[in-house]
Scaffold this motif. Structure first.
Motif, PDB file in Angstrom:
ATOM      1  N   VAL A 208      -2.329 -15.954  -0.633  1.00  0.00           N
ATOM      2  CA  VAL A 208      -0.871 -16.119  -0.574  1.00  0.00           C
ATOM      3  C   VAL A 208      -0.219 -14.889   0.049  1.00  0.00           C
ATOM      4  CG1 VAL A 208       1.216 -16.341  -1.988  1.00  0.00           C
ATOM      5  CG2 VAL A 208      -0.795 -17.733  -2.516  1.00  0.00           C
ATOM      6  N   CYS A 209      -0.701 -13.697  -0.315  1.00  0.00           N
ATOM      7  CA  CYS A 209      -0.151 -12.457   0.250  1.00  0.00           C
ATOM      8  C   CYS A 209      -0.365 -12.396   1.754  1.00  0.00           C
ATOM      9  CB  CYS A 209      -0.793 -11.249  -0.424  1.00  0.00           C
ATOM     10  SG  CYS A 209      -0.284 -10.984  -2.133  1.00  0.00           S
ATOM     11  N   THR A 210      -1.572 -12.741   2.214  1.00  0.00           N
ATOM     12  CA  THR A 210      -1.857 -12.719   3.647  1.00  0.00           C
ATOM     13  C   THR A 210      -0.998 -13.734   4.390  1.00  0.00           C
ATOM     14  OG1 THR A 210      -4.159 -12.090   3.178  1.00  0.00           O
ATOM     15  CG2 THR A 210      -3.680 -12.943   5.376  1.00  0.00           C
ATOM     16  N   TYR A 211      -0.907 -14.930   3.840  1.00  0.00           N
ATOM     17  CA  TYR A 211      -0.118 -15.997   4.465  1.00  0.00           C
ATOM     18  C   TYR A 211       1.352 -15.608   4.558  1.00  0.00           C
ATOM     19  CZ  TYR A 211       2.081 -20.626   4.906  1.00  0.00           C
ATOM     20  OH  TYR A 211       2.839 -21.696   5.311  1.00  0.00           O
ATOM     21  N   ALA A 212       1.891 -15.011   3.494  1.00  0.00           N
ATOM     22  CA  ALA A 212       3.312 -14.637   3.481  1.00  0.00           C
ATOM     23  C   ALA A 212       3.579 -13.425   4.366  1.00  0.00           C
ATOM     24  CB  ALA A 212       3.756 -14.350   2.042  1.00  0.00           C
ATOM     25  N   ASN A 213       2.713 -12.419   4.271  1.00  0.00           N
ATOM     26  CA  ASN A 213       2.951 -11.177   5.020  1.00  0.00           C
ATOM     27  C   ASN A 213       2.853 -11.390   6.528  1.00  0.00           C
ATOM     28  OD1 ASN A 213       3.242  -9.882   2.592  1.00  0.00           O
ATOM     29  ND2 ASN A 213       1.242  -8.893   2.633  1.00  0.00           N
ATOM     30  N   ALA A 214       1.760 -12.024   6.970  1.00  0.00           N
ATOM     31  CA  ALA A 214       1.528 -12.183   8.407  1.00  0.00           C
ATOM     32  C   ALA A 214       2.283 -13.376   8.982  1.00  0.00           C
ATOM     33  CB  ALA A 214       0.034 -12.339   8.687  1.00  0.00           C
ATOM     34  N   GLY A 215       2.566 -14.370   8.147  1.00  0.00           N
ATOM     35  CA  GLY A 215       3.223 -15.565   8.646  1.00  0.00           C
ATOM     36  C   GLY A 215       4.729 -15.507   8.610  1.00  0.00           C
ATOM     37  N   TYR A 216       5.298 -14.898   7.561  1.00  0.00           N
ATOM     38  CA  TYR A 216       6.741 -14.950   7.375  1.00  0.00           C
ATOM     39  C   TYR A 216       7.404 -13.568   7.338  1.00  0.00           C
ATOM     40  CZ  TYR A 216       6.256 -19.907   6.363  1.00  0.00           C
ATOM     41  OH  TYR A 216       5.994 -21.248   6.464  1.00  0.00           O
ATOM     42  N   MET A 217       6.856 -12.665   6.528  1.00  0.00           N
ATOM     43  CA  MET A 217       7.541 -11.385   6.352  1.00  0.00           C
ATOM     44  C   MET A 217       7.394 -10.484   7.574  1.00  0.00           C
ATOM     45  SD  MET A 217       6.548 -10.714   2.379  1.00  0.00           S
ATOM     46  CE  MET A 217       7.720  -9.390   2.180  1.00  0.00           C
ATOM     47  N   ARG A 218       6.223 -10.382   8.123  1.00  0.00           N
ATOM     48  CA  ARG A 218       5.932  -9.685   9.366  1.00  0.00           C
ATOM     49  C   ARG A 218       6.643  -8.333   9.454  1.00  0.00           C
ATOM     50  NH1 ARG A 218       5.633 -14.642  13.833  1.00  0.00           N
ATOM     51  NH2 ARG A 218       3.823 -15.648  12.869  1.00  0.00           N
ATOM     52  N   GLU A 219       7.727  -8.247  10.251  1.00  0.00           N
ATOM     53  CA  GLU A 219       8.359  -6.945  10.479  1.00  0.00           C
ATOM     54  C   GLU A 219       9.001  -6.377   9.219  1.00  0.00           C
ATOM     55  OE1 GLU A 219      11.749  -9.755  10.785  1.00  0.00           O
ATOM     56  OE2 GLU A 219       9.652  -9.768  11.419  1.00  0.00           O
ATOM     57  N   ILE A 220       9.287  -7.228   8.230  1.00  0.00           N
ATOM     58  CA  ILE A 220       9.874  -6.726   6.974  1.00  0.00           C
ATOM     59  C   ILE A 220       8.900  -5.790   6.282  1.00  0.00           C
ATOM     60  CG2 ILE A 220      10.619  -7.419   4.668  1.00  0.00           C
ATOM     61  CD1 ILE A 220      11.873  -9.853   5.840  1.00  0.00           C
ATOM     62  N   MET A 221       7.606  -6.089   6.360  1.00  0.00           N
ATOM     63  CA  MET A 221       6.608  -5.203   5.772  1.00  0.00           C
ATOM     64  C   MET A 221       6.673  -3.814   6.402  1.00  0.00           C
ATOM     65  SD  MET A 221       4.937  -6.854   3.426  1.00  0.00           S
ATOM     66  CE  MET A 221       3.556  -5.737   3.234  1.00  0.00           C
ATOM     67  N   CYS A 222       6.912  -3.768   7.719  1.00  0.00           N
ATOM     68  CA  CYS A 222       6.938  -2.486   8.427  1.00  0.00           C
ATOM     69  C   CYS A 222       8.262  -1.749   8.235  1.00  0.00           C
ATOM     70  CB  CYS A 222       6.695  -2.704   9.924  1.00  0.00           C
ATOM     71  SG  CYS A 222       5.139  -3.538  10.302  1.00  0.00           S
ATOM     72  N   THR A 223       9.357  -2.480   8.166  1.00  0.00           N
ATOM     73  CA  THR A 223      10.669  -1.836   8.154  1.00  0.00           C
ATOM     74  C   THR A 223      11.217  -1.573   6.758  1.00  0.00           C
ATOM     75  OG1 THR A 223      11.744  -4.004   8.320  1.00  0.00           O
ATOM     76  CG2 THR A 223      11.278  -2.843  10.378  1.00  0.00           C
ATOM     77  N   HIS A 224      10.790  -2.351   5.760  1.00  0.00           N
ATOM     78  CA  HIS A 224      11.376  -2.211   4.434  1.00  0.00           C
ATOM     79  C   HIS A 224      10.382  -1.914   3.314  1.00  0.00           C
ATOM     80  CE1 HIS A 224      15.305  -3.425   5.890  1.00  0.00           C
ATOM     81  NE2 HIS A 224      14.789  -4.525   6.411  1.00  0.00           N
ATOM     82  N   MET A 225       9.124  -2.295   3.478  1.00  0.00           N
ATOM     83  CA  MET A 225       8.179  -2.177   2.372  1.00  0.00           C
ATOM     84  C   MET A 225       7.150  -1.065   2.573  1.00  0.00           C
ATOM     85  SD  MET A 225       7.567  -6.215   1.503  1.00  0.00           S
ATOM     86  CE  MET A 225       6.805  -5.857  -0.068  1.00  0.00           C
ATOM     87  N   CYS A 226       6.770  -0.786   3.812  1.00  0.00           N
ATOM     88  CA  CYS A 226       5.769   0.251   4.062  1.00  0.00           C
ATOM     89  C   CYS A 226       6.413   1.632   4.000  1.00  0.00           C
ATOM     90  CB  CYS A 226       5.121   0.040   5.434  1.00  0.00           C
ATOM     91  SG  CYS A 226       3.919   1.329   5.846  1.00  0.00           S
ATOM     92  N   PRO A 227       5.950   2.519   3.114  1.00  0.00           N
ATOM     93  CA  PRO A 227       6.561   3.856   3.014  1.00  0.00           C
ATOM     94  C   PRO A 227       6.291   4.729   4.225  1.00  0.00           C
ATOM     95  CG  PRO A 227       4.599   3.719   1.632  1.00  0.00           C
ATOM     96  CD  PRO A 227       4.848   2.337   2.155  1.00  0.00           C
ATOM     97  N   TYR A 228       5.259   4.406   4.988  1.00  0.00           N
ATOM     98  CA  TYR A 228       4.892   5.237   6.134  1.00  0.00           C
ATOM     99  C   TYR A 228       6.017   5.297   7.164  1.00  0.00           C
ATOM    100  CZ  TYR A 228       2.001   7.058   9.943  1.00  0.00           C
ATOM    101  OH  TYR A 228       1.497   7.815  10.951  1.00  0.00           O
ATOM    102  N   ALA A 229       6.749   4.196   7.312  1.00  0.00           N
ATOM    103  CA  ALA A 229       7.844   4.174   8.276  1.00  0.00           C
ATOM    104  C   ALA A 229       8.948   5.151   7.889  1.00  0.00           C
ATOM    105  CB  ALA A 229       8.414   2.759   8.383  1.00  0.00           C
TER     106      ALA A 229
END
Length: 476
Positions: A208-229
């Motif tokens: 479910v995490c893979t399907y949601a992250n790569a299919g729907y959330m995509r750039e949200i993971m990079c811009t809002h959830m990943c601390p590295y950014a």
């Protein structure tokens, strides 16, 4: 006092900045356009390599066992010929420290290339986008498809796309869980509905995490959830290579014919940027690189390839968008060797050396001695003094070993118990034993003595370790 002071206008030119709003605008879906070019080929190469490594490693066998298995239930990590136990936590700490400083070093030198070329989120996102393109068509076709009402063609394409996404997500999660559970039995049990509760739970959870992250959330993971950014800017300096647009060459931007001569461009005040917006359309986070350095940029280089393709068609030099530094954009020269980069390199080298030394000096066996606390000592029928112990022999290797046990340090003392035991690879052997000696050989209430354990490695070399314990007799 009557002389006029010359004033220079230093107001920065606004380059199509996004409109400022009081609240965050609603997220609009990003339709990523396909791009071809050198950086895209490099990104695909790294993505394929790391994806293959991820998929293959759990299936590798070593000495009849799964080569890489992080078994939390047995509290041990098997990594080919090495078994790590909770006692080897320093190795894990060194690995994490080395990985962190390697990331800092690369980021200081070349920006967020990890995010753009090797990050799992980026790899799986582009993989999902690839399925979108193959099933639903190019960017414009996907946009038109989503605007259409549901019909047979749209339903078929959407169903096939989501089926492909779910299949990839399920295979990904099963492979990932296979690092923590024997993977051959895992696949068999899952498809025959014989998998354990927790294994099944984590397979579904990560799917479910893979399907949601790569299919729907995509750039949200990079811009809002990943601390590295967010903390990457602490590692950037004016000599860091990042994807950047050259405004001195590109502005003012605007459309034009290929037949327009450089003289005519100069008369119109136009730069090399034709304002085609391809750099925005190919960006997986949907930003306009022409607005300057932004934390959303993952340095994937898609805009570089897209712009270079346009420059080729227009007959202009490449590099309007490129991997460059702030110093170079300002007309200066990039300093490759600088204190910050040297500092990260030195720390990385030191921590890597400590990691290698820790692994090289690691003993393949370990002993733990537990003194019987119920009875400190007892007197035998022969008038000897006896202390009871429990030895825990840990075989850190993955091969069966024969351990030989002996003692020293107490004159005339005898070891009572098995002096030679066979311990399976990666197992803990519990050995009850005792030490007896005459009361007249003891001059103190507590006497230190030493347990000796030796074995042979695969090359026939003798490995010896020793551990100190105490012999107690209070009637001295």
């Amino acid at each position: 006092m009557n002389e006029q002071i010359k004033i220079k206008d230093v107001t920065p030119v606004k380059i199509h900045k996004p409109a400022e709003t009081a609240t965050y605008p609603a997220r609009s879906r990003i339709y990523v356009r396909a791009v071809e070019g050198m950086l895209e080929n490099i990104r695909r190469f790294f993505g394929l390599i790391f994806l293959s490594i991820f998929a293959v490693i759990p299936w590798l066998q070593y000495n009849g066992n799964q080569a890489v298995l992080f078994d939390f239930g047995e509290q041990r990590f098997n990594i080919f010929g090495m078994t790590l136990w909770p006692q080897d936590l320093t190795i894990l700490a060194y690995v994490l420290i080395v990985a962190a400083f390697a990331l800092f070093f690369i980021t200081t030198f070349a920006g967020r290339v990890w995010c753009g070329f090797m990050c799992p989120q980026t790899t799986w996102t582009f993989l999902y986008i690839w399925f979108e393109e193959k099933i639903e068509g190019s960017r414009n076709k996907r946009m038109k498809l989503d605007e259409r009402k549901m019909d047979v063609d749209k339903f078929t394409r959407k169903t096939l796309k989501h089926f492909s996404w779910i299949t990839v997500a399920l295979l990904t999660s099963m492979t990932f869980v296979g690092y923590f559970s024997p993977i051959d039995a895992l696949f068999t049990d899952f498809f025959t509905f014989g998998v354990s509760f927790w294994a099944g739970f984590f397979i579904i959870f990560f799917a479910v995490c893979t399907y949601a992250n790569a299919g729907y959330m995509r750039e949200i993971m990079c811009t809002h959830m990943c601390p590295y950014a967010r903390f990457q800017s602490a590692m950037f300096d004016k000599d860091t290579f990042t994807v950047a647009y050259d405004p001195s060459r590109g502005e003012q931007r605007g459309p034009r014919s290929r037949k327009v001569t450089p003289e005519q461009l100069q008369e119109k005040g136009l730069g090399d940027c034709i304002d085609c917006n391809l750099c925005v359309q190919v960006c997986p986070t949907g930003i306009d690189i022409r607005n300057g350095l932004q934390y959303e940029c993952i340095n994937c280089g898609a805009c570089v390839d897209a712009c270079n393709g346009v420059m080729d068609k227009m007959g202009y030099p490449k590099g309007l968008i490129s991997f460059t530094s702030e110093h170079q954009l300002a007309g200066g020269k990039t300093k490759i060797v600088r204190p910050k980069l040297i500092g990260y390199a030195v720390v990385l080298l030191i921590m890597t050396s400590l990691l290698v030394y820790d692994i090289y000096s690691r003993q393949p066996l370990e002993i733990d001695i537990i003194k019987d606390r119920i009875s400190l000592y007892r007197e035998t029928n022969q008038g000897l003094i006896e202390n009871v112990y429990t030895l825990k022999l840990l075989n850190k290797s993955q091969n069966d070993r024969i351990f030989k046990i002996s003692i020293s340090g107490i004159e005339g003392a005898k070891y009572v118990g098995e002096t030679e035991v066979k311990v399976g690879g990666g197992e803990i052997y519990t050995l009850p034993m005792s030490v007896v000696t005459g009361p007249y050989s003891l001059t103190e209430e507590i006497t230190d003595f030493t347990f000796h354990v030796e074995t042979q490695d695969e090359n026939g070399d003798i490995i010896k370790i020793q551990e100190t314990s105490r012999f107690i007799f209070t009637d001295v």
